[in-house]
Every structure is written in C-alpha cells, then in structure tokens.
Design a protein around this motif. Structure first.
Motif, PDB file in Angstrom:
ATOM      1  N   HIS A   1     -72.403 -26.570  -8.002  1.00 19.84           N
ATOM      2  CA  HIS A   1     -71.194 -25.754  -7.874  1.00 19.84           C
ATOM      3  C   HIS A   1     -71.029 -24.874  -9.120  1.00 19.84           C
ATOM      4  CE1 HIS A   1     -66.875 -25.153  -8.667  1.00 19.84           C
ATOM      5  NE2 HIS A   1     -66.737 -25.055  -7.356  1.00 19.84           N
ATOM      6  N   ARG A   2     -71.213 -25.451 -10.307  1.00 15.03           N
ATOM      7  CA  ARG A   2     -71.075 -24.685 -11.562  1.00 15.03           C
ATOM      8  C   ARG A   2     -72.220 -23.689 -11.727  1.00 15.03           C
ATOM      9  NH1 ARG A   2     -73.638 -25.269 -16.356  1.00 15.03           N
ATOM     10  NH2 ARG A   2     -74.327 -27.413 -16.002  1.00 15.03           N
ATOM     11  N   LEU A   3     -73.456 -24.143 -11.502  1.00 15.45           N
ATOM     12  CA  LEU A   3     -74.605 -23.258 -11.720  1.00 15.45           C
ATOM     13  C   LEU A   3     -74.536 -22.015 -10.830  1.00 15.45           C
ATOM     14  CD1 LEU A   3     -77.573 -25.802 -11.987  1.00 15.45           C
ATOM     15  CD2 LEU A   3     -76.550 -24.475 -13.843  1.00 15.45           C
ATOM     16  N   LEU A   4     -74.032 -22.198  -9.609  1.00 12.43           N
ATOM     17  CA  LEU A   4     -73.979 -21.064  -8.671  1.00 12.43           C
ATOM     18  C   LEU A   4     -72.748 -20.188  -8.901  1.00 12.43           C
ATOM     19  CD1 LEU A   4     -75.029 -22.900  -5.369  1.00 12.43           C
ATOM     20  CD2 LEU A   4     -76.426 -21.344  -6.745  1.00 12.43           C
TER      21      LEU A   4
ATOM     22  N   ASN B   1     -82.046 -22.838  -6.824  1.00 12.07           N
ATOM     23  CA  ASN B   1     -82.928 -21.719  -6.455  1.00 12.07           C
ATOM     24  C   ASN B   1     -82.835 -21.393  -4.973  1.00 12.07           C
ATOM     25  OD1 ASN B   1     -84.745 -20.572  -8.667  1.00 12.07           O
ATOM     26  ND2 ASN B   1     -84.895 -22.758  -9.068  1.00 12.07           N
ATOM     27  N   ALA B   2     -82.791 -22.417  -4.132  1.00 10.73           N
ATOM     28  CA  ALA B   2     -82.727 -22.171  -2.683  1.00 10.73           C
ATOM     29  C   ALA B   2     -81.427 -21.468  -2.317  1.00 10.73           C
ATOM     30  CB  ALA B   2     -82.853 -23.494  -1.924  1.00 10.73           C
ATOM     31  N   ALA B   3     -80.314 -21.864  -2.967  1.00 10.46           N
ATOM     32  CA  ALA B   3     -79.007 -21.311  -2.592  1.00 10.46           C
ATOM     33  C   ALA B   3     -78.749 -19.942  -3.212  1.00 10.46           C
ATOM     34  CB  ALA B   3     -77.905 -22.290  -3.019  1.00 10.46           C
ATOM     35  N   LYS B   4     -79.169 -19.769  -4.476  1.00 10.51           N
ATOM     36  CA  LYS B   4     -78.842 -18.548  -5.223  1.00 10.51           C
ATOM     37  C   LYS B   4     -79.272 -17.288  -4.459  1.00 10.51           C
ATOM     38  CE  LYS B   4     -77.602 -16.265  -8.923  1.00 10.51           C
ATOM     39  NZ  LYS B   4     -76.197 -16.283  -9.382  1.00 10.51           N
TER      40      LYS B   4
ATOM     41  N   ARG C   1     -81.407 -23.953 -17.154  1.00 15.19           N
ATOM     42  CA  ARG C   1     -81.555 -22.539 -17.522  1.00 15.19           C
ATOM     43  C   ARG C   1     -80.720 -21.684 -16.572  1.00 15.19           C
ATOM     44  NH1 ARG C   1     -85.245 -20.228 -20.371  1.00 15.19           N
ATOM     45  NH2 ARG C   1     -86.490 -22.113 -20.469  1.00 15.19           N
ATOM     46  N   PRO C   2     -79.892 -20.792 -17.104  1.00 16.61           N
ATOM     47  CA  PRO C   2     -79.123 -19.943 -16.189  1.00 16.61           C
ATOM     48  C   PRO C   2     -80.060 -19.007 -15.432  1.00 16.61           C
ATOM     49  CG  PRO C   2     -78.438 -19.636 -18.489  1.00 16.61           C
ATOM     50  CD  PRO C   2     -79.662 -20.503 -18.506  1.00 16.61           C
ATOM     51  N   PHE C   3     -79.627 -18.493 -14.300  1.00 12.19           N
ATOM     52  CA  PHE C   3     -80.469 -17.619 -13.458  1.00 12.19           C
ATOM     53  C   PHE C   3     -80.657 -16.281 -14.135  1.00 12.19           C
ATOM     54  CE2 PHE C   3     -81.470 -15.078  -9.644  1.00 12.19           C
ATOM     55  CZ  PHE C   3     -82.437 -15.903  -9.103  1.00 12.19           C
TER      56      PHE C   3
END
Ligand code: HMG
Length: 384
Positions: A93-96, A57-60, A382-384
C-alpha cells in the motif's frame, strides 16, 4: 452492472534456468521435465527480491493516479509471507502510494488464496460500485535442491484490479467451492520448505476438479460447450492437462481438440516460469487471453482454482468487448524474453544464499522495488 477484472498484469524476477540444464545436473532425462512435467524454464530470484518486490512490480505497471486515489482495499494472497503478523499488503500500500483510507490484509490457503481475494473483491465492489480493489497473488515456490518438487518451483506475482463494469472479464455468480482436510502439501511454522506427498497431491487435484466440475454441471446446468476455454491452477503444466483429460472422455473428438487447444494457449507463460502458487491460475488466464486467437467478446471462461490442504473452486467469467485493448501482451513477452539465463551452479548458490534479517545490512540490486536495506529486522525497498 457487472463486476470483475478491469486490469491484470504479472511480474517475474529477471533470472531463469533452463530445464534441460537442470535435468543434466540431476542426471534425469530432459524429456521428463519438458514432456512428463511440462516445464521448459523456471523463474529464479535473488535474496533481495521477495514477494513484495514481485507484487509491487506487477501492480505498479497497471495502476494510474486515479486508481491509486480510488482503491479502498489492498489484498495480498501468499503462502510465502515474510511476517507472521503484519500483512505484506500494508507495505505494498505504501510502496504504490494508495490513498490512506484503505483496508489492507493478507490471505492464506495455499494456492487458493488468490481466488479468495478475488471473490472478496468482487463482493466488496458489488456492494460499493464506486470503489476499486487491488488483489495481488505473489509467491516464491521452493521445495529444496535435489528434492522431488524441485522441477516444479517458480516465483512471481499477478496483480488484478477489480472494479465495476470491468474492461477484461466480468465475473459470474456461479462458484462451486469444495473443502477437504487432506495433507497433500503443507508447511508447518518454522519450516523453510513445504512437506509434500506428490502422488496424493496429484490425485487430490484431479478428484477435486472432477467433483467441482460435476457439481457445476448439476447446479449451473452447464456443459463443456458452454465454455470457450478452461483455465487451471498450474503447479506444472502437465497437471491441469491430466485433470482436464479426466473429464474429457465423454466429449466428442472435436470438442476435446477445441478445449485442449485452449489449454495449450493457457500454459505458454507457465512453461517458462513454473509454479507461482497463488498466482498460477491467473498467470494461466493471462496466457490464454494474450496467446489465443480464438476468444471473443462474451466468451465464457471457466476457472479452476486449487489450493493444497485442500480448497478448490470452479467459477466463470465472461470476456468484455475489446478486452484485448486492456491487456499488456507486448510488455509481458518482453519481460520473459529479457530475463538472464543462469547456470545451475549459480542457481544453487543463489538458492543457498538466504536473507538474514537479524543482521543490519545494505544491498545493491537495481531491480525496481528490490530490498535495499535490513534495519532492526525490517526490510526497506528501492523506490520505483
Ligand atoms: P516425480 O516423482 O519426479 O515424477 O514427481 P514422476 O515419476 O511421477 O513423473 C512425472 C511424469 O513424467 C510422469 O508422467 C512420468 O511418466 C513422466 P504421468 O504419468 O504423470 O503422466 N516421465 C517422462 N516423460 C517423458 N520422458 C521421460 C519421462 N520420465 C518420466 N523420460 C511431482 C512429480 C509433480 C509429484 C513432483 O515434482 C512434486 O512433488 N511436485 C510438487 C507437488 C505438486 O506440484 N503437486 C501438484 C498438485 S498439488 C497443487 O497443485 C498445489 C500446489 O501448487 C501447492 C499449493 O496449493 O500451495 C503444489
């Protein structure tokens, strides 16, 4: 070429408790928490929100498609790791959606880890100016219900993008580091909570700051007047102030007032969040940048990083022209204001409701990047 922080953002879970409520529940004078410790609220997470949830969340919110294509290193600093082997940064790395040809790893040295990550990033970008490095400091600070450290808990993450010619803070090559093998706070493998010698930890923090400050004056030939502000690792907001007061005696009254005013601006967010461990210094920096009217381009900010055990570092950065335009002040204030206040009873229930990763299960939490499933001990998000 300068190298430093081009983007910076924080995330805290959507719940908090009021420190007056906690004081009443623990039969303590609320002034002890608000004045003696210096905390007004404390961030609380559910078991479906972990260090990866906070980090993502912080990076997205700060990364563009172009950043995701250019980042070649993803660093997570944490002391609340969810795996003894696999780095949280690999999942992040994958989530972002960072491009695949990147290196990802996790760093540990108590609350100092974020600074180790930032300095690695600075050195990497200095050698490879075309690359960008994502550094995320993410933690859950917990000491246990009714424990001495309970009022100094917290949770959340700070994400920083380190690049050449940054838009917020260019980092200087002036670090003074200090390592001392001291057991003031540690968490043996298998323990849910750290073991802590509170008085020793306070004492070590203060003497570490005095040592690196004196060495900084000697090596870098600087005085207090060379700094527009100092930002500290903030385990609780009274701590940095105690360390600051220990070196302010020799300054004039006007100088003391100036630097203490900046300190108050640097703790606005931490008063409402608590300890973020690795992220606390950078939450303090963000609070200073987003709540002070006195900073200007070129201002030198001193940063004191402290990780129990104990490693410290004092270094500095200079603000870049128009740094204000690269901040997300409104979003951060909204994030804090929109949180839900919990009763102490609910907080205690959440605290005891631990995630069991040995049983396959599904969850329904709407927080972006929250844990949706446990399968074969693996968490899915959960994806963004
Ligand atoms: P405690 O025993 O609950 O509190 O422990 P205390 O009795 O020392 O009181 C705290 C302050 O409140 C004192 O002020 C009291 O006088 C005051 P001080 O003398 O320190 O200026 N007080 C009041 N003030 C106003 N009205 C009242 C009142 N009553 C008392 N009625 C402690 C506090 C912080 C030790 C505990 O919470 C703890 O162990 N916390 C965890 C350890 C910690 O945060 N240490 C900080 C340095 S180490 C560090 O920063 C690293 C860390 O982040 C971990 C890492 O690196 O990974 C922790």
């Amino acid at each position: 070429m300068t190298v430093g922080i081009d983007k910076i953002s924080f995330f805290v879970p959507p719940y908090y408790i009021d420190m007056t409520d906690l004081a009443h529940a623990r039969d303590v004078d609320p002034n002890k928490f608000h004045i003696g410790i210096g905390q007004d609220q404390m961030a609380i997470n559910t078991k479906t929100q972990d260090i990866i949830t906070f980090a993502a969340n912080a990076a997205k919110t700060i990364l563009t498609e172009e950043d995701l294509e250019t980042i070649d290193t993803v660093i997570v600093a944490t002391e609340s790791g969810i795996d003894e082997s696999k780095a949280a940064s690999v999942v992040l790395h994958r989530l972002l959606g960072v491009q695949p040809f990147a290196r990802s790893f996790e760093i540990k040295e108590a609350c100092y880890g974020g600074t180790a990550g930032l300095q690695f990033a600075k050195n990497h970008v200095t050698l490879h100016p075309e690359s960008k490095v994502l550094v995320v400091a993410t933690d859950i600070a917990r000491y246990g219900l009714n424990s001495g450290g309970e009022p100094t808990q917290g949770a959340g993450a700070v994400a920083m993008l380190v690049t050449a010619n940054p838009r917020i803070l260019s980092l200087n090559d002036d670090s003074v580091m200090l390592t001392q093998d001291i057991y003031d706070f540690w968490r043996p493998v298998g323990h849910d909570y750290p073991l802590v010698d509170g008085p020793l930890s306070n004492e070590t923090y203060i003497q570490s700051f005095q040592k690196v400050w004196e060495e900084n004056k000697r090596r870098n030939k600087r005085q207090m007047a060379d700094y527009q502000a100092l930002a500290f690792h903030i385990p609780y907001t009274k701590m940095g102030k105690k360390a600051l007061l220990a070196i302010l005696e020799e300054e004039t009254e006007a100088e003391q007032e100036r630097i203490l005013s900046r300190y108050e601006e640097s703790i606005v967010y931490s008063r409402r969040v608590g300890n973020l461990y690795t992220g606390s210094l950078y939450l303090g920096l963000l609070s200073l940048l987003e709540n002070s009217e006195e900073l200007s381009a070129g201002s030198r900010i001193g940063l004191f990083s402290y990780g129990s055990g104990a490693v410290s570092e004092f270094f500095s950065g200079n603000l870049v022209p128009d740094f204000e335009k690269a901040l997300c002040k409104n979003r951060h204030h909204t994030l804090l204001d929109q949180r839900e206040k919990l009763t102490i009873e609910t907080y205690e229930q959440l605290f005891q409701d631990k995630l069991n990763t040995d049983t396959d299960q599904f969850f329904d939490d709407n927080t972006p990047f929250s844990i949706t499933e446990i399968k074969n001990t693996v968490r899915d998000y959960r994806p963004f």
